[in-house]
Scaffold this motif. Structure first.
Motif, mmCIF file in Angstrom:
data_model
loop_
_atom_site.group_PDB
_atom_site.id
_atom_site.type_symbol
_atom_site.label_atom_id
_atom_site.label_comp_id
_atom_site.label_asym_id
_atom_site.label_seq_id
_atom_site.Cartn_x
_atom_site.Cartn_y
_atom_site.Cartn_z
ATOM 1 N N MET A 297 -110.747 -39.095 -27.296
ATOM 2 C CA MET A 297 -110.854 -38.940 -28.792
ATOM 3 C C MET A 297 -110.506 -37.524 -28.999
ATOM 4 N N TYR A 298 -110.624 -36.572 -28.222
ATOM 5 C CA TYR A 298 -110.336 -35.238 -28.620
ATOM 6 C C TYR A 298 -108.752 -34.830 -28.508
ATOM 7 N N CYS B 157 -111.163 -23.194 -37.358
ATOM 8 C CA CYS B 157 -110.281 -21.782 -37.049
ATOM 9 C C CYS B 157 -108.883 -21.833 -37.466
ATOM 10 N N PRO B 158 -108.594 -21.086 -38.317
ATOM 11 C CA PRO B 158 -107.274 -20.907 -39.195
ATOM 12 C C PRO B 158 -106.290 -20.648 -38.153
ATOM 13 N N LEU B 159 -106.476 -19.766 -36.974
ATOM 14 C CA LEU B 159 -105.454 -19.453 -36.310
ATOM 15 C C LEU B 159 -105.466 -20.238 -34.681
ATOM 16 N N ASP B 160 -106.391 -21.483 -34.739
ATOM 17 C CA ASP B 160 -106.151 -22.224 -33.401
ATOM 18 C C ASP B 160 -106.510 -21.463 -32.326
ATOM 19 N N VAL B 161 -107.575 -20.680 -32.493
ATOM 20 C CA VAL B 161 -107.955 -19.980 -31.174
ATOM 21 C C VAL B 161 -109.005 -20.751 -30.102
ATOM 22 N N LEU B 162 -109.582 -21.419 -30.885
ATOM 23 C CA LEU B 162 -110.907 -22.424 -30.056
ATOM 24 C C LEU B 162 -110.350 -23.677 -29.652
ATOM 25 N N ARG B 163 -110.891 -24.184 -28.313
ATOM 26 C CA ARG B 163 -110.489 -25.314 -27.824
ATOM 27 C C ARG B 163 -112.014 -25.934 -27.303
ATOM 28 N N LEU B 164 -112.122 -27.272 -27.180
ATOM 29 C CA LEU B 164 -113.075 -27.838 -26.652
ATOM 30 C C LEU B 164 -113.063 -28.067 -25.078
ATOM 31 N N MET C 289 -118.022 -37.056 -32.553
ATOM 32 C CA MET C 289 -118.579 -35.646 -32.461
ATOM 33 C C MET C 289 -118.378 -35.023 -31.131
ATOM 34 N N THR C 290 -117.549 -35.646 -30.168
ATOM 35 C CA THR C 290 -117.437 -35.178 -28.809
ATOM 36 C C THR C 290 -118.504 -34.562 -28.178
#
Length: 540
Positions: A51-52, A20-27, A493-494
């Protein structure tokens, strides 16, 4: 903008998060399902979580997360045999993540962190006997729970077998000292040069107001078998030899050194002898190379440093001349274990040979010093009898764990045992049931990421060259640089985490996440034009 993420399809591979180029997502790594690496760790460290955090360059949070399960993460980062890596799901793609090196990198980064003293919340005081890994773990967890905790240690400095049993080339003393200082600053009191059972008794401790006691006395003695000639000058026992080396006491090492034994203590004794100037070092053990109990990495290090290993031979007697050792007579070992897998060596005394030696180090196992225990505490086969769930001994309010209960084991196993004992002591002091709800079944991640992952070779921990490291006791492993740590963390791979939309207002509807998701779990704008199909139709 992103419409939704289908959790039933998402495996938490992190590809959308990375692209994601705009850093929208998280885990979201805080899931009920535990990854295989965490299940394999005796202490249950949240490997996926830290790790994340490394990937996000949040190292300070990563070490705090580690400390929830590991009171001494830098120590385990240096000496743990990392069973987690054996179960790492990344092996199904290429190779296991170098979890051990990343744990060390994070913990070493914050090695000089200052601890805040935990608030005192309870009246009851707890005594911990022994400052090895199980004692440190129990004390740290209990002081975090709000108890006043005192560790009693027989040696001049705390650390137990971490200090006297592990050479500096594996565990530098500045690392150990910093980790102990953190525990001390957290509120744990240390009383050294005090042997419980001799200088002070269990009853004395109770009389001083200690409401619960944890015995983490470890397996600090060499197991001694009566072998003809073992009392000759120049014959030493493995753990006592390592203790003298680690405490910088004079050791009589010269000429050819013969080490008898196939475990990690034997490997450490041979590597230490090399560094002390032995002209030749040879290891003799009953087991075949594949059966040797020493960890593979330690065997490989010994071979790299010129140590010769003679497998499937056992000592029959030690030879001497004028009261001084001159060698050993060996007999062939045809079998080490019986049909039930029990240690029951069979020796062919018709096949024998003699080897010369100026020094012999016998490393035939470890034993606990149980002479310090009161008669009311039952022992069996050289270990303390304790309840398998609560770790309480037959003496009410007295608990035991680590090598004292399990027999010789690993640092991480001892830490896990100390943590279990801390839970039991807390329950005991609160008047709660010690066993209820203690064996909760861990739900393991079933669907692990495999699709769309690029081949990325594992980064190997760099080591000092053998020709250089044999000259001193400086650490063999050089550890990861920051760049190496970031690259290796990206391989994780979380497993079992889930992607979530953290900043939907920043989404510019580029569809990268949807198009690149290996599992088709992401849906962007519900009214998007289906361009690929239109183009395909026009082309025809």
């Amino acid at each position: 903008m992103i419409s939704r993420i289908d959790e039933t399809k998402c495996t938490g591979c992190g590809k959308c998060f990375a692209l994601c180029p705009l850093d929208v997502l998280r885990l979201d790594t805080r899931r009920d399902e535990a990854p295989a690496c965490q299940v394999a760790c005796p202490a249950g460290v949240d490997i996926r979580g830290y790790m994340y955090l490394i990937k996000n360059d949040r190292i300070d949070e990563a070490v705090k997360l580690m400390r929830k399960a590991l009171p001494i993460p830098a120590v385990t980062g240096h000496v743990c045999f990392h069973p987690c890596e054996g179960e790492c799901a990344r092996k199904e793609v290429d190779q296991a993540v170098n979890i051990n090196a990343l744990e060390r990198h994070v913990a070493d980064y914050w090695l000089e962190e200052e601890a805040e003293a935990a608030p005192r919340l309870h009246v009851g005081k707890v005594a911990v006997v022994g400052s090895g890994p199980s004692g440190l773990a129990a004390a740290y967890d209990l002081v975090q729970m709000g108890y006043a905790v005192t560790i009693f240690e027989a040696m001049e400095e705390p650390g137990g077998m971490l200090r006297v049993g592990i050479p500096e080339y594996r565990l530098p003393r500045n690392v150990l000292n910093a980790q102990i200082a953190f525990i001390r600053d957290s509120g744990v009191e240390f009383v050294t040069k005090t042997t419980v059972g001799k200088d002070v008794t269990i009853e004395d401790l109770r009389g001083k107001g200690y409401k619960a006691i944890f015995l983490g006395i470890g397996a600090q003695l060499s197991k001694k078998l009566k072998i003809e000639g073992c009392d000759l000058n120049g014959v030493m026992w493995g753990l006592e030899f390592l203790g003298a080396v680690n405490l910088k006491q004079k050791t009589d090492v010269k000429g050819k050194v013969l080490v008898i034994g196939g475990g990690d203590v034997a490997m450490d004794a041979s590597l230490s002898a090399v560094r002390l100037g032995a002209t030749e070092v040879e290891v003799v053990c009953l087991e075949s190379r594949e059966q040797m109990p020493a960890h593979r990495v330690n065997i490989e290090l010994a071979l790299e440093e010129g140590v010769r290993i003679n497998n499937s031979w056992g000592p029959d007697r030690i030879l001497g001349r004028d009261g001084r050792v001159s060698g050993a007579e060996l007999v062939r070992c045809t079998s080490v274990f019986d049909n039930e897998g029990k240690f029951n060596p069979i020796l062919d005394r018709n096949v024998r040979k003699s080897v010369n030696a100026d020094v012999i180090i016998l490393s035939l196992g470890q034993a606990c010093d149980l002479s310090v225990l009161p008669d009311k505490i039952a022992v069996k086969d050289g270990t303390v009898m304790a309840d398998p769930v609560s770790l309480e001994t037959e003496l009410s309010g007295v608990f035991s764990g680590g090598d004292a209960v399990s027999g010789p084991s690993s640092v991480i196993d001892a830490i896990a045992s100390g943590k279990r004992a801390a839970i039991s002591i807390d329950r005991y002091l609160r008047g709660q049931d010690l066993k209820v709800d203690r064996k909760s079944e861990i739900k393991r991640v079933e669907r692990v990421p495999k699709e769309g992952l690029e081949y990325k070779p594992r980064l190997v921990t760099p080591l000092r060259l053998a020709v250089e490291r044999t000259k001193d006791f400086k650490e063999i492993s050089l550890g990861f640089s920051e760049e190496m740590a970031m690259l290796e963390a990206e391989r994780c791979m979380t497993c079992g985490s889930r992607a979530h939309i953290a900043y939907p207002e920043d989404c510019m509807t580029c569809f990268t996440c949807e198009l690149k998701c290996p599992y088709e779990a992401i849906y962007v704008h519900p009214f998007k034009e289906v361009l690929p199909r239109a183009i395909t139709s026009w082309a025809r």
